[in-house]
Each structure stands twice: as C-alpha cells, then as structure tokens.
Motif scaffolding. Sequence first.
Motif, PDB file in Angstrom:
ATOM      1  N   PHE A  30      35.263  41.574  40.729  1.00 27.00           N
ATOM      2  CA  PHE A  30      35.084  42.008  42.052  1.00 27.00           C
ATOM      3  C   PHE A  30      35.134  43.447  42.241  1.00 27.00           C
ATOM      4  O   PHE A  30      36.073  44.154  41.867  1.00 27.00           O
ATOM      5  CB  PHE A  30      35.980  41.161  43.013  1.00 27.00           C
ATOM      6  CG  PHE A  30      35.888  39.676  43.024  1.00 27.00           C
ATOM      7  CD1 PHE A  30      35.194  39.217  44.180  1.00 27.00           C
ATOM      8  CD2 PHE A  30      36.309  38.803  42.185  1.00 27.00           C
ATOM      9  CE1 PHE A  30      35.143  37.903  44.427  1.00 27.00           C
ATOM     10  CE2 PHE A  30      36.192  37.363  42.372  1.00 27.00           C
ATOM     11  CZ  PHE A  30      35.421  37.000  43.497  1.00 27.00           C
ATOM     12  N   SER A  31      34.008  43.978  42.676  1.00 27.75           N
ATOM     13  CA  SER A  31      33.729  45.337  42.784  1.00 27.75           C
ATOM     14  C   SER A  31      32.805  45.947  44.040  1.00 27.75           C
ATOM     15  O   SER A  31      31.853  44.969  44.002  1.00 27.75           O
ATOM     16  CB  SER A  31      33.674  46.036  41.584  1.00 27.75           C
ATOM     17  OG  SER A  31      33.463  47.359  41.718  1.00 27.75           O
ATOM     18  N   SER A  32      33.007  46.710  44.800  1.00 32.81           N
ATOM     19  CA  SER A  32      32.167  47.451  45.437  1.00 32.81           C
ATOM     20  C   SER A  32      31.235  48.263  44.946  1.00 32.81           C
ATOM     21  O   SER A  32      30.345  48.968  45.537  1.00 32.81           O
ATOM     22  CB  SER A  32      32.543  47.826  46.843  1.00 32.81           C
ATOM     23  OG  SER A  32      33.286  48.906  46.842  1.00 32.81           O
ATOM     24  N   ARG A  33      31.549  48.754  43.517  1.00 34.17           N
ATOM     25  CA  ARG A  33      30.851  49.950  42.818  1.00 34.17           C
ATOM     26  C   ARG A  33      30.037  49.249  41.609  1.00 34.17           C
ATOM     27  O   ARG A  33      30.336  48.104  41.267  1.00 34.17           O
ATOM     28  CB  ARG A  33      31.904  50.844  42.505  1.00 34.17           C
ATOM     29  CG  ARG A  33      32.607  51.602  43.450  1.00 34.17           C
ATOM     30  CD  ARG A  33      33.563  52.402  42.802  1.00 34.17           C
ATOM     31  NE  ARG A  33      34.765  51.489  42.266  1.00 34.17           N
ATOM     32  CZ  ARG A  33      35.152  51.841  40.914  1.00 34.17           C
ATOM     33  NH1 ARG A  33      34.680  53.109  40.154  1.00 34.17           N
ATOM     34  NH2 ARG A  33      36.186  51.298  40.304  1.00 34.17           N
ATOM     35  N   GLU A  34      29.186  49.906  41.458  1.00 33.64           N
ATOM     36  CA  GLU A  34      28.323  49.556  40.021  1.00 33.64           C
ATOM     37  C   GLU A  34      28.950  50.166  38.926  1.00 33.64           C
ATOM     38  O   GLU A  34      29.874  51.080  38.943  1.00 33.64           O
ATOM     39  CB  GLU A  34      27.043  50.508  39.859  1.00 33.64           C
ATOM     40  CG  GLU A  34      26.004  50.147  41.034  1.00 33.64           C
ATOM     41  CD  GLU A  34      25.668  48.560  40.901  1.00 33.64           C
ATOM     42  OE1 GLU A  34      25.405  47.904  39.608  1.00 33.64           O
ATOM     43  OE2 GLU A  34      25.394  47.813  41.538  1.00 33.64           O
ATOM     44  N   LEU A  35      29.489  49.094  38.054  1.00 36.86           N
ATOM     45  CA  LEU A  35      30.159  49.453  36.838  1.00 36.86           C
ATOM     46  C   LEU A  35      29.282  49.135  35.512  1.00 36.86           C
ATOM     47  O   LEU A  35      28.385  48.237  35.559  1.00 36.86           O
ATOM     48  CB  LEU A  35      31.348  48.598  36.674  1.00 36.86           C
ATOM     49  CG  LEU A  35      32.557  48.826  38.044  1.00 36.86           C
ATOM     50  CD1 LEU A  35      33.205  47.828  38.100  1.00 36.86           C
ATOM     51  CD2 LEU A  35      33.051  50.190  37.660  1.00 36.86           C
TER      52      LEU A  35
END
Length: 131
Positions: A30-35
């Motif tokens: 779960f993340s709102s950023r690109e990883l």
Amino acid sequence: MITTYEWLLRELGTPDEIVIQHGGRPIWVFSSRELPLPESGTIRLLNGAVADHLPLIRENADTIWVMGGGDLAGQFFDAGALDRIILTLAPVFLSSGRPTLPRRIDCSWLRISDHRQVGRFVEVTMDIITP
C-alpha cells in the motif's frame, strides 16, 4: 520517513530478493508513491483504503500477513480482516512518537496466545476475539 517496503529494499537489495525471502507468495504494497517492483508482477502496488482492495487480496491469498505501520494494521482491523497481532517490543522508552496502533482495541478483543524472547526483544502474539 522510510517505509517498511523501502527498508526491505535497502536490507535485501532488490525487489526480487523480497519475493524470494517471502517464498514467492503474492505481495501487495500500500503506497501512494511509485516504488521499484520486480518484473514478475509478484509485488503489486495498491493505493487507497484496505477495505476497497480486500476482495482482490482475499481472492489471491489463503493467508494475509500484514507488515507495516500501525495505521495499515488498523485498517485491516476496521475491515474485520485482522485475526492476530504479533508485536515485537524493544527495550526502549521514547518520550514521544506515534502510537503502535492508532485505534482503540479494548482488552476484551484480545487474548494473549504466545510470547517469547527474541534476542533483546519480546514478541507477544495476541489473537483477536469477538467480545
């Protein structure tokens, strides 16, 4: 602030190593950023509330292991999808900081089912029960 996934990347080196360490099981981050992700598609990024993604996760996994911050675990609790908490305690007292789980989970919901010493740490396993 470094996230759990970023810490794993730093410690293990690559997304593929994370997949290997977790036995090739599907992983949702779960993340709102690109990883960075492995090309295999074994690790998938999700953005938004846990409850919105829970049907997809349950469809693809027999057991869901939540590793990350207390808010993420709390969202699984709120969705009725948390049945056990394994908490590792370090012998450190902080003068301030974030709560372990930013939810009130009353003792009537918890039953200590195991505990053990792991090096300098204490691991406590609590099962979630219906009061």
